[in-house]
Structures are given as structure tokens and as C-alpha cells.
Design a protein around this motif. Structure first.
Motif, PDB file in Angstrom:
ATOM      1  N   MET A 135       0.851  -1.194   0.000  1.00 24.96           N
ATOM      2  CA  MET A 135       0.000   0.000   0.000  1.00 24.96           C
ATOM      3  C   MET A 135       0.886   1.243   0.000  1.00 24.96           C
ATOM      4  O   MET A 135       1.784   1.375   0.833  1.00 24.96           O
ATOM      5  N   LYS A 136       0.634   2.154  -0.916  1.00 21.48           N
ATOM      6  CA  LYS A 136       1.425   3.371  -1.016  1.00 21.48           C
ATOM      7  C   LYS A 136       0.734   4.507  -0.275  1.00 21.48           C
ATOM      8  O   LYS A 136      -0.456   4.751  -0.450  1.00 21.48           O
ATOM      9  N   VAL A 137       1.494   5.189   0.564  1.00 23.37           N
ATOM     10  CA  VAL A 137       0.978   6.287   1.372  1.00 23.37           C
ATOM     11  C   VAL A 137       1.824   7.523   1.099  1.00 23.37           C
ATOM     12  O   VAL A 137       3.060   7.445   1.070  1.00 23.37           O
ATOM     13  N   TYR A 138       1.151   8.662   0.914  1.00 16.21           N
ATOM     14  CA  TYR A 138       1.833   9.897   0.532  1.00 16.21           C
ATOM     15  C   TYR A 138       1.592  10.996   1.567  1.00 16.21           C
ATOM     16  O   TYR A 138       0.529  11.063   2.194  1.00 16.21           O
ATOM     17  N   PHE A 139       2.579  11.889   1.689  1.00 18.37           N
ATOM     18  CA  PHE A 139       2.469  12.988   2.641  1.00 18.37           C
ATOM     19  C   PHE A 139       1.352  13.950   2.251  1.00 18.37           C
ATOM     20  O   PHE A 139       0.639  14.472   3.105  1.00 18.37           O
ATOM     21  N   SER A 140       1.153  14.203   0.967  1.00 15.64           N
ATOM     22  CA  SER A 140       0.189  15.205   0.515  1.00 15.64           C
ATOM     23  C   SER A 140      -1.222  14.644   0.378  1.00 15.64           C
ATOM     24  O   SER A 140      -2.171  15.408   0.203  1.00 15.64           O
ATOM     25  N   GLY A 141      -1.372  13.325   0.411  1.00 16.34           N
ATOM     26  CA  GLY A 141      -2.670  12.730   0.125  1.00 16.34           C
ATOM     27  C   GLY A 141      -3.443  12.328   1.357  1.00 16.34           C
ATOM     28  O   GLY A 141      -3.056  12.597   2.497  1.00 16.34           O
ATOM     29  N   ASN A 142      -4.579  11.678   1.099  1.00 16.24           N
ATOM     30  CA  ASN A 142      -5.350  11.089   2.188  1.00 16.24           C
ATOM     31  C   ASN A 142      -5.346   9.571   1.992  1.00 16.24           C
ATOM     32  O   ASN A 142      -4.351   8.917   2.227  1.00 16.24           O
ATOM     33  N   PHE A 143      -6.473   9.003   1.555  1.00 20.24           N
ATOM     34  CA  PHE A 143      -6.490   7.568   1.282  1.00 20.24           C
ATOM     35  C   PHE A 143      -6.548   7.249  -0.212  1.00 20.24           C
ATOM     36  O   PHE A 143      -6.363   6.113  -0.607  1.00 20.24           O
ATOM     37  N   SER A 144      -6.821   8.266  -1.026  1.00 25.81           N
ATOM     38  CA  SER A 144      -7.061   7.956  -2.428  1.00 25.81           C
ATOM     39  C   SER A 144      -6.392   8.889  -3.427  1.00 25.81           C
ATOM     40  O   SER A 144      -6.455   8.644  -4.620  1.00 25.81           O
ATOM     41  N   ASN A 145      -5.767   9.974  -2.969  1.00 24.46           N
ATOM     42  CA  ASN A 145      -5.136  10.866  -3.932  1.00 24.46           C
ATOM     43  C   ASN A 145      -3.860  11.457  -3.347  1.00 24.46           C
ATOM     44  O   ASN A 145      -3.614  11.392  -2.139  1.00 24.46           O
ATOM     45  N   HIS A 146      -3.064  12.072  -4.212  1.00 24.65           N
ATOM     46  CA  HIS A 146      -1.815  12.703  -3.783  1.00 24.65           C
ATOM     47  C   HIS A 146      -1.316  13.568  -4.936  1.00 24.65           C
ATOM     48  O   HIS A 146      -1.869  13.566  -6.042  1.00 24.65           O
ATOM     49  N   LYS A 147      -0.268  14.340  -4.653  1.00 25.94           N
ATOM     50  CA  LYS A 147       0.293  15.207  -5.679  1.00 25.94           C
ATOM     51  C   LYS A 147       1.005  14.380  -6.752  1.00 25.94           C
ATOM     52  O   LYS A 147       1.582  13.331  -6.471  1.00 25.94           O
ATOM     53  N   ARG A 148       0.964  14.899  -7.948  1.00 26.51           N
ATOM     54  CA  ARG A 148       1.599  14.216  -9.072  1.00 26.51           C
ATOM     55  C   ARG A 148       3.111  14.162  -8.876  1.00 26.51           C
ATOM     56  O   ARG A 148       3.723  15.118  -8.394  1.00 26.51           O
ATOM     57  N   PHE A 149       3.701  13.050  -9.223  1.00 24.83           N
ATOM     58  CA  PHE A 149       5.142  12.795  -9.158  1.00 24.83           C
ATOM     59  C   PHE A 149       5.683  12.692  -7.719  1.00 24.83           C
ATOM     60  O   PHE A 149       6.892  12.611  -7.513  1.00 24.83           O
ATOM     61  N   GLU A 150       4.812  12.719  -6.732  1.00 30.10           N
ATOM     62  CA  GLU A 150       5.268  12.596  -5.347  1.00 30.10           C
ATOM     63  C   GLU A 150       5.652  11.152  -5.048  1.00 30.10           C
ATOM     64  O   GLU A 150       4.973  10.210  -5.468  1.00 30.10           O
ATOM     65  N   ARG A 151       6.725  10.987  -4.296  1.00 30.67           N
ATOM     66  CA  ARG A 151       7.161   9.645  -3.920  1.00 30.67           C
ATOM     67  C   ARG A 151       6.425   9.183  -2.666  1.00 30.67           C
ATOM     68  O   ARG A 151       6.199   9.975  -1.747  1.00 30.67           O
ATOM     69  N   PRO A 152       6.062   7.907  -2.620  1.00 35.68           N
ATOM     70  CA  PRO A 152       5.396   7.398  -1.418  1.00 35.68           C
ATOM     71  C   PRO A 152       6.373   7.313  -0.253  1.00 35.68           C
ATOM     72  O   PRO A 152       7.590   7.247  -0.430  1.00 35.68           O
ATOM     73  N   GLY A 153       5.805   7.299   0.955  1.00 31.66           N
ATOM     74  CA  GLY A 153       6.628   7.190   2.146  1.00 31.66           C
ATOM     75  C   GLY A 153       7.111   5.771   2.385  1.00 31.66           C
ATOM     76  O   GLY A 153       6.547   4.801   1.872  1.00 31.66           O
ATOM     77  N   GLN A 154       8.159   5.675   3.174  1.00 36.35           N
ATOM     78  CA  GLN A 154       8.705   4.369   3.558  1.00 36.35           C
ATOM     79  C   GLN A 154       7.891   3.815   4.716  1.00 36.35           C
ATOM     80  O   GLN A 154       7.798   4.432   5.779  1.00 36.35           O
ATOM     81  N   GLU A 155       7.305   2.650   4.520  1.00 35.40           N
ATOM     82  CA  GLU A 155       6.484   2.048   5.571  1.00 35.40           C
ATOM     83  C   GLU A 155       7.371   1.512   6.693  1.00 35.40           C
ATOM     84  O   GLU A 155       8.335   0.794   6.459  1.00 35.40           O
ATOM     85  N   TRP A 156       7.010   1.888   7.912  1.00 30.75           N
ATOM     86  CA  TRP A 156       7.742   1.468   9.106  1.00 30.75           C
ATOM     87  C   TRP A 156       6.722   0.780  10.023  1.00 30.75           C
ATOM     88  O   TRP A 156       5.876   1.431  10.631  1.00 30.75           O
ATOM     89  N   GLY A 157       6.806  -0.525  10.110  1.00 32.13           N
ATOM     90  CA  GLY A 157       5.864  -1.264  10.935  1.00 32.13           C
ATOM     91  C   GLY A 157       6.016  -0.970  12.413  1.00 32.13           C
ATOM     92  O   GLY A 157       7.132  -0.924  12.944  1.00 32.13           O
ATOM     93  N   CYS A 158       4.896  -0.751  13.087  1.00 32.72           N
ATOM     94  CA  CYS A 158       4.906  -0.457  14.528  1.00 32.72           C
ATOM     95  C   CYS A 158       4.258  -1.575  15.336  1.00 32.72           C
ATOM     96  O   CYS A 158       4.752  -1.969  16.386  1.00 32.72           O
ATOM     97  N   ASP A 159       3.103  -2.049  14.869  1.00 28.84           N
ATOM     98  CA  ASP A 159       2.369  -3.103  15.550  1.00 28.84           C
ATOM     99  C   ASP A 159       2.140  -2.750  17.017  1.00 28.84           C
ATOM    100  O   ASP A 159       2.345  -3.560  17.923  1.00 28.84           O
ATOM    101  N   ALA A 160       1.678  -1.503  17.237  1.00 27.69           N
ATOM    102  CA  ALA A 160       1.485  -1.008  18.601  1.00 27.69           C
ATOM    103  C   ALA A 160       0.002  -1.022  18.969  1.00 27.69           C
ATOM    104  O   ALA A 160      -0.858  -0.667  18.150  1.00 27.69           O
TER     105      ALA A 160
END
Length: 332
Positions: free
Chosen positions: A1-26
Motif C-alpha cells: 500500500m502506497k501512502v503519501y504525505f500530501s494525500g489522504n487515502f485515495s489521492n496525492h500530488k503528481r510525481f510525489e514519492r510514497p513514504g517508507q512504511e515502518w511497521g509499529c504493531d502497537a
């Protein structure tokens, strides 16, 4: 699943790179709820955290069974709408999160939410999205879920090279707790029980009189006619709140403003626009942390075009306070 700083759950800025997922399991049982923070996402401009609250299917079923009789009905009493909104298992607790990375606290910039109800059979884009999130995190699809995505800008100019500690703090917001409803008359003492603490309380009406709000309180007065007639009530409340604050509201809604004929092209300002004391839910009088002016407080009713007999106004006491103490959850 790709998650972006500028987006919510379904959109984001064009050409933006997704964030690095860091598992917490908290996990956390804050506010007697089951919370799960599966992961955070490290982006160039900040951190994104997904916070999930499980809602037992039994609670959802009980809520649906209770309110099913009103489904599809129109023009329900306002009090029923308020009660249904107050009892929904979703949004049962209002909070703001705070993330601390390497000892530096970060406030959220924005948030987005998804809601999963296993009894909801209607297909929609949001339902497809929430199912993808549930599948990605391995959440129990038999239960209900409230999923919030919070965005936190870095405190530094760039993403930290080394992250040695990370935590998330749940900070509860004040939530309304409705107490007694009553009709007022001078000298009347209204006795009731605090809706949270159970402590006996007394509201004493000192004065009750018709009033008219100054025209300067209303915006766009040159193009709109505003309802200005209201009722002013002076009262005392004992004991004063030891936590949070309290309002005294008119249960009736204010009249909507009327557009003047010579300004037919003006846009509607809305019933609660500007500094209107008599807003849609009626005006309020406020104790803050138990402080008052010593002579009591003042509440104003909703505003109307025609005067309302003071004894006809139905008032309600509403306490605002936190439902839980703040709690910090370690993410690493």
C-alpha cells in the motif's frame, strides 16, 4: 500500500514519492477502546501515521437495531437527531494526536478518516478503499473499524537520518455531555445531576428578559435582514465546573436571514455566519475552568425576527470535558 504525505487515502500530488512504511504493531486500550497503530510512513516532508480503533460488531448491531425504526423518515425532531449522533459507535471519542520523534514533539497538520461497518452492504469508492486498508493491515473484517490517517510535518528541514525513538500521544478533546433541559422564570432553581460525575448541581435563574442584538453584530447587514430578537437569561451555577467548561443553549434553532430585494445577486452568508451570537444552535454562556465574573453568567436564546415570550424558551445545560486522560504509546 502506497501512502503519501500530501494525500489522504485515495489521492496525492503528481510525481510525489510514497513514504517508507515502518511497521509499529502497537496497541493501546486508551479510553477503554482497542487501538491499533500498524505502521507509520516516513516521507520527505513529514511522517504519516495510521491509527485504527476497533468497534465491536455487537455495538454496531445494537445501534442499528435501535435506530432502524427511524430509517428513511424525514422531519424527525431535532432532539432525535442529536441523540442518534451522540450514541453512534463511530466518532465515540474525539482526540488529537501528537507524535514525538527523537524527543521532539510534532503536531498534526491534517487528518483523514475511513469507516468500516460490516453491516453496510452498499458499495462505494470509500468502501473499496477501506477494504484495501483492512486487507493490508490484516484487520478483523468481522468487527467495525474507524481508521484515521494523520500527517505530521518534520520539525527539521529534512527527514531525520537516524530515528532512535518514536511515540504517539492520544490527547482527548472536550466532548459534550448533555444535562437537564428546562424552561426558565426569575428565581427558579433547577436541580439536576452532573452527567459525568453524578454530583448534584443547581442552576438558579437570576433574571429573564427579552433582548435585541445590535445590528453591528451581524455581517452583510446592507444586503441581508437578520433575526435579532432573543431572550437574555442571567443565572448562577453551583458547583462551578472543576474540569472543562459548560454551556447553556437554546434547544431551538435561530431563524435564517432573509435576503433584501435590492441585493438579489448576493450570496447567502449562512445562518451562523460572522459574529452572530444567536447562531444555528443558539447562543451560549460559558464557564471556563470554574471561573465566572462573580455575579453570574449570561445566556442568550436563539435569534428570531419576532419576539419570543421568555417563558417559552427551552434551555439545556451542556458540560464539555475530556473522557480520558492523555496517554502515550511507544512506536519504537
Amino acid at each position: 500500500m502506497k501512502v503519501y504525505f500530501s494525500g489522504n487515502f485515495s489521492n496525492h500530488k503528481r510525481f510525489e514519492r510514497p513514504g517508507q512504511e515502518w511497521g509499529c504493531d502497537a496497541y493501546s486500550n486508551w479510553a477503554e477502546q482497542l487501538w491499533y497503530i500498524p505502521a507509520v510512513y516516513l516521507c520527505s516532508k513529514g511522517l504519516v501515521a495510521d491509527v485504527c480503533r476497533m468497534i465491536p460488531w455487537e455495538a454496531l448491531k445494537a445501534y442499528r437495531d435501535k435506530w432502524a425504526v427511524y430509517e428513511g423518515q424525514e422531519d424527525l425532531p431535532e432532539e432525535l437527531y442529536r441523540q442518534a449522533d451522540a450514541e453512534t459507535p463511530f466518532d465515540a471519542i474525539d482526540y488529537r494526536p501528537e507524535v514525538t520523534v527523537n524527543g521532539r514533539a510534532m503536531e498534526f497538520k491534517r487528518g483523514a478518516g475511513l469507516y468500516y461497518d460490516p453491516y453496510n452492504t452498499q458499495e462505494s469508492a470509500s468502501m473499496e478503499e477501506v477494504r484495501r486498508v483492512i486487507a493490508h493491515y490484516g484487520l478483523d473484517a468481522v468487527q467495525g473499524w474507524e481508521i484515521r490517517r494523520w500527517v505530521f510535518p518534520w520539525k527539521t528541514r529534512r527527514r531525520p537520518k537516524n530515528i532512535t525513538s518514536m511515540s504517539l500521544k492520544f490527547i482527548a478533546r472536550e466532548r459534550p455531555h448533555r444535562a437537564v433541559s428546562f424552561h426558565a422564570e426569575p428565581g427558579k432553581a433547577v436541580q439536576f445531576v452532573h452527567p459525568v460525575s453524578g454530583v448534584p448541581c443547581t442552576l438558579t435563574v437570576q433574571a429573564l428578559e427579552p433582548a435585541q442584538l445590535p445590528l453591528k453584530n451581524f455581517p452583510h447587514a446592507d444586503t441581508w435582514e437578520w433575526p435579532r430578537c432573543c431572550v437574555r437569561m442571567r443565572y448562577t451555577l453551583t458547583p462551578a465546573p472543576s474540569a472543562g467548561w459548560v454551556q447553556v443553549n437554546d434547544l431551538a434553532a435561530s431563524d435564517h436571514p432573509v435576503q433584501k430585494k435590492q441585493a438579489a445577486d448576493s450570496s447567502h452568508p449562512g445562518a451562523g455566519a460572522g459574529a452572530v451570537i444567536g447562531g444555528t444552535d443558539g447562543p451560549t454562556a460559558v464557564f471556563v475552568n470554574g471561573r465566572s465574573d462573580g455575579a453570574g453568567c449570561t445566556a442568550f436564546s436563539a435569534t428570531h425576527f419576532a419576539p419570543v415570550p421568555p417563558q417559552d424558551v427551552a434551555w439545556q445545560v451542556v458540560y464539555y470535558q475530556k473522557d480520558a486522560a492523555d496517554e502515550t504509546v511507544l512506536l519504537m
